[in-house]
Scaffold this active site. Structure first.
Site, PDB file in Angstrom:
ATOM      1  N   HIS A  67      48.397  72.728  76.120  1.00  0.00           N
ATOM      2  CA  HIS A  67      48.609  72.810  77.571  1.00  0.00           C
ATOM      3  C   HIS A  67      47.777  73.918  78.211  1.00  0.00           C
ATOM      4  O   HIS A  67      47.723  74.025  79.436  1.00  0.00           O
ATOM      5  CB  HIS A  67      50.104  72.970  77.904  1.00  0.00           C
ATOM      6  N   ASP A 110      51.570  70.063  70.850  1.00  0.00           N
ATOM      7  CA  ASP A 110      50.956  71.034  71.757  1.00  0.00           C
ATOM      8  C   ASP A 110      50.055  71.992  70.968  1.00  0.00           C
ATOM      9  O   ASP A 110      50.378  73.163  70.768  1.00  0.00           O
ATOM     10  CB  ASP A 110      52.068  71.796  72.482  1.00  0.00           C
ATOM     11  N   GLY A 200      52.245  83.358  80.571  1.00  0.00           N
ATOM     12  CA  GLY A 200      51.094  84.249  80.238  1.00  0.00           C
ATOM     13  C   GLY A 200      50.838  84.415  78.782  1.00  0.00           C
ATOM     14  O   GLY A 200      49.774  84.734  78.390  1.00  0.00           O
ATOM     15  N   SER A 202      51.501  81.784  76.597  1.00  0.00           N
ATOM     16  CA  SER A 202      51.275  80.462  76.036  1.00  0.00           C
ATOM     17  C   SER A 202      50.069  80.467  75.113  1.00  0.00           C
ATOM     18  O   SER A 202      49.046  81.083  75.404  1.00  0.00           O
ATOM     19  CB  SER A 202      51.017  79.444  77.159  1.00  0.00           C
ATOM     20  N   GLY A 203      50.188  79.756  73.988  1.00  0.00           N
ATOM     21  CA  GLY A 203      49.072  79.624  73.067  1.00  0.00           C
ATOM     22  C   GLY A 203      48.983  80.708  72.028  1.00  0.00           C
ATOM     23  O   GLY A 203      48.210  80.598  71.076  1.00  0.00           O
TER      24      GLY A 203
END
Length: 243
Positions: A67, A110, A200, A202-203
């Site tokens: 995402h 994801d 912030g 994410s990932g």
């Protein structure tokens, strides 16, 4: 490959979830990390700024959440994003490899691999993190940690890397919070204090015993959060990197 900007809020397909879930961009209940103590950490810069985290898994490969997909540049070796540190390495992305079954509606699969334009120079500031060797589930109660440059409360952003500790929830317990949880997802959080990721981060990686076991994905406004379970994607990861 079509580039799609993902919305901040996602509504999951299960009607049993009355509240929308949020893509995760904030460390809740954390503290500043010791500078460069996590040399695998990457921050991903787009035209809008630093929007997501990632982590180095090979000198030429960075892993993040699907995402987060956008035109981006990878920054390695950073601690304070407000300072141009000599140890930072800024590298473009040669190719984006999003999981072919990624679904933005319920955030399944994801995971995104970024092939860097050239290999990172490995040193004490920049090092890959280990990946799982098997697809076994992590037992509930396993201690893990998170890190990121996202918000540290609802209104305050940090330019320095923050971290916090969490524990894995059993799959049975996770299903009470997230009925849509599938085999490619893990949930974790603090069972005593408010510790989690949110807007912030994410990932970024969830690291357990020195191994990257999860990717920060989504969650409610309270722990636990949901992470992409890296172990479930090992065949795809190896095939993609080898090809």
């Amino acid at each position: 490959m079509q580039r799609v900007r993902q919305p901040l809020l996602l509504l999951l397909s299960s009607s049993s979830l009355a509240q929308p879930v949020r893509l995760r961009t904030l460390i809740v209940g954390g503290h500043e990390a010791k500078p460069h103590s996590r040399p695998y950490m990457a921050t991903l810069k787009t035209e809008e700024g630093y929007n997501c985290g990632g982590f180095l898994v090979d000198p030429q490969w960075v892993m993040t959440a699907a995402h987060c997909f956008d035109d981006m540049t990878v920054v390695l070796g950073a601690h304070d994003l407000s300072d141009i540190e000599d140890c930072q390495q800024v590298i473009g992305v040669e190719s984006y490899h999003i999981h072919p079954e990624y679904c933005s509606f319920n955030t399944s699969n994801d995971i995104l691999l970024l092939k860097l334009a050239f290999k990172a120079v490995l040193n004490k500031y920049v090092q890959p993190v280990r990946l799982p060797k098997s697809s076994s589930d992590l037992p509930g109660g396993t201690p893990c940690s998170l890190a990121g440059w996202g918000l540290i409360d609802e209104y305050r952003k940090t330019e320095k890397l923050y971290e916090t500790n969490i524990t894995i929830y059993s799959r049975q317990k996770c299903l009470k919070f997230y009925p849509v949880l599938n085999d490619g997802m893990i949930c974790a959080g603090s069972q005593q204090q408010l510790r989690d990721t949110s807007q912030g981060d994410s990932g970024g990686p969830m690291v357990c015993n020195g191994v990257a076991q999860g990717i920060v994905s989504f969650g409610n406004d309270f722990p636990p959060g949901v992470y992409t379970g890296i172990a479930a994607f090992l065949p795809w990861i190896h095939k993609t990197m080898e090809s």
